[in-house]
Enzyme design. Structure first.
Site, short mmCIF file in Angstrom:
data_model
loop_
_atom_site.label_atom_id
_atom_site.label_comp_id
_atom_site.label_asym_id
_atom_site.label_seq_id
_atom_site.Cartn_x
_atom_site.Cartn_y
_atom_site.Cartn_z
N HIS A 1 39.17 37.46 45.17
CA HIS A 1 39.65 38.84 45.34
C HIS A 1 40.92 38.91 46.18
O HIS A 1 41.53 39.98 46.30
CB HIS A 1 38.54 39.69 45.98
CG HIS A 1 38.54 41.11 45.50
ND1 HIS A 1 39.52 41.64 44.70
CD2 HIS A 1 37.65 42.12 45.70
CE1 HIS A 1 39.25 42.90 44.45
NE2 HIS A 1 38.12 43.23 45.04
N ASP B 1 42.92 41.30 41.40
CA ASP B 1 42.40 42.65 41.58
C ASP B 1 41.20 42.89 40.66
O ASP B 1 41.07 42.24 39.61
CB ASP B 1 43.48 43.69 41.27
CG ASP B 1 44.61 43.64 42.28
OD1 ASP B 1 44.37 43.22 43.43
OD2 ASP B 1 45.75 44.02 41.92
#
Length: 443
Positions: free
Chosen positions: A414, A418
């Site tokens: 992450h 995204d």
């Protein structure tokens, strides 16, 4: 007689040290030239060290699980001849350099990998407690009373009339009390001990309590796996997306293609279809076919798609790599997948076959659950997990129909991926797998 010192050789690839994972000899053994001395592991590749001469083992310089520097003394041999000790390194493979000298390690005996130990008894002495009359004051229980063996089922308990009267008044079943007197006779002290600890739970015939503890040292491939997983979970904030896929059309196509297998067109599992789907999806999102150097702060996107395939082997989990999957059709993917997976299971995969992946697939096959949370293969930024296929009722707009359904569990780094991009990638995989004919269209 002379002494020969066998050093850890240079095993190539610029490796400066290796982990000792197995000894084939011990002090006092008589060995012949080319007999195996030990095995070391470097970056998931195991290298066996043979003896260069005949001799007797007089000293070994490391324990299983130790990290040994290239050129360090590994074994001392007593060999025929005269003269001072000679330092020799085991001959490396042709084209490999010889390691540099290093100080000798202290001689210590090799410890076993696993050993059972008895569980320590750390229980505290029973505390004093108050019981209602007519039970008299309770004395501290003796270790002898607590440790007495249970009476065999059906045996009549031996006790004096006074003990039996006291047991009745206190509501004690004498069949549950251990006797420490002659011939197992139950004494007043045994009743005291019983009241302190309470009745023991019954045991089924043939069952017994076990207290042994086995210590297993984590070495070799298992330690490498542990270090890799700890590094990945410590550094990478994972985001996992689980998506349901209707694979009924794919399974029908796969059954058709598998009717007449040949050497060039082997039987297909689901994985080659997923590999081709990932190639197509990654062409649209090259940011997922990447390695993240989090220390330098650089994401390196690769044009070539090198698919790591998590493979269970007798020694543990390994990740052989299908190189340049973008240049292989479905049957080409299947052939290379079968080849490298078999080499990994046989323990003969090379370093090149076990490194260089840019994204990984993990699958537990029929053992897979409804959903999993795959751990990313650091320093990659994504991993795709395959869960087991099941037949479930699916609403087609007018009625429920049986469909072969399978969940994909995909994890992403992450920090650089995204949630939107991750979801787009998963949805593209779903679309391709639910319409498998599109996998055969170039471009």
């Amino acid at each position: 007689m002379a002494e020969r010192i066998i050093k850890l050789p240079d095993v190539g690839e610029g490796i400066a040290e290796a982990e000792l994972v197995e000894w084939h000899v011990k002090v006092g053994d008589i060995i012949r030239e080319d007999d195996l001395l030990a095995a070391v592991m470097t970056d998931k590749a195991t290298v066996e060290i043979p003896a260069p001469v005949d001799g007797e083992v007089t000293w070994i310089g490391a324990e299983i699980g130790d990290t040994v520097a290239i050129g360090s003394a590994l074994v001392k041999l007593k060999v025929a001849g005269e003269g001072a000790a000679a330092e020799v390194a085991e001959e490396p493979e042709p084209g490999e350099a010889t390691g540099s000298d290093a100080p000798e390690a202290a001689a210590e005996p090799v410890k076993p990998v696993a050993k059972p130990t008895a569980e320590a008894d750390n229980s505290e002495p029973p505390r004093a407690m108050t019981v209602p009359k007519p039970v008299r004051a309770i004395a501290a229980a003796t270790p002898q009373a607590l440790a007495a063996p249970r009476r065999a089922p059906g045996d009549k308990p031996l006790a004096s009339p006074a003990v039996r009267l006291r047991a009745r008044e206190a509501g004690i079943d004498l069949r549950q009390a251990a006797g420490t007197g002659p011939a197992g006779r139950i004494l007043h002290e045994d009743l005291d001990a019983f009241l302190l600890r309470g009745p023991e739970p019954g045991h089924a015939p043939g069952l017994s309590q076990k207290s042994a503890v086995t210590e297993v040292k984590i070495v070799g491939l298992r330690r490498r796996i542990a270090e890799k997983m700890a590094l990945s979970k410590a550094r990478i904030p994972h985001i996992t997306i689980v998506e349901e896929v209707n694979v009924s059309p794919l399974e029908d196509l796969r059954a058709t293609l598998n009717r007449k297998p040949t050497a060039e067109r082997p039987k297909l599992t689901l994985l080659p279809f997923l590999m081709r789907a990932m190639v197509k999806a990654l062409a649209e999102q090259p940011n997922l076919n990447a390695l993240y150097d989090d220390e330098a702060g650089i994401v390196r996107q690769h044009a070539g798609i090198h698919l790591g395939i998590a493979t269970q082997t007798p020694g543990g989990l390994m990740v052989p790599v299908v190189k340049h999957a973008e240049a292989r059709d479905i049957f080409g993917c299947a052939l290379e997948l079968n080849r490298i997976a078999e080499r990994a299971r046989d323990g003969i995969a090379t370093r090149d076959e076990l490194t260089g992946s840019t994204i990984t697939i993990t699958s537990l096959g029929a053992l897979g659950g409804i959903a999993t949370t795959p751990v990313i293969n650091h320093p990659e930024v994504a991993i795709v997990g395959v869960n087991k296929m099941v037949v479930r009722p699916v609403w087609d707009g007018t009625t429920f129909v049986p469909r072969k359904m399978m969940n994909l569990s995909s994890s992403f780094d992450h920090r650089v991926v995204d949630g939107w991009d991750a979801a787009v990638f998963v949805q593209r995989l779903k679309e391709l797998l639910e319409n498998p004919a599109t996998l055969f269209i170039d471009g």
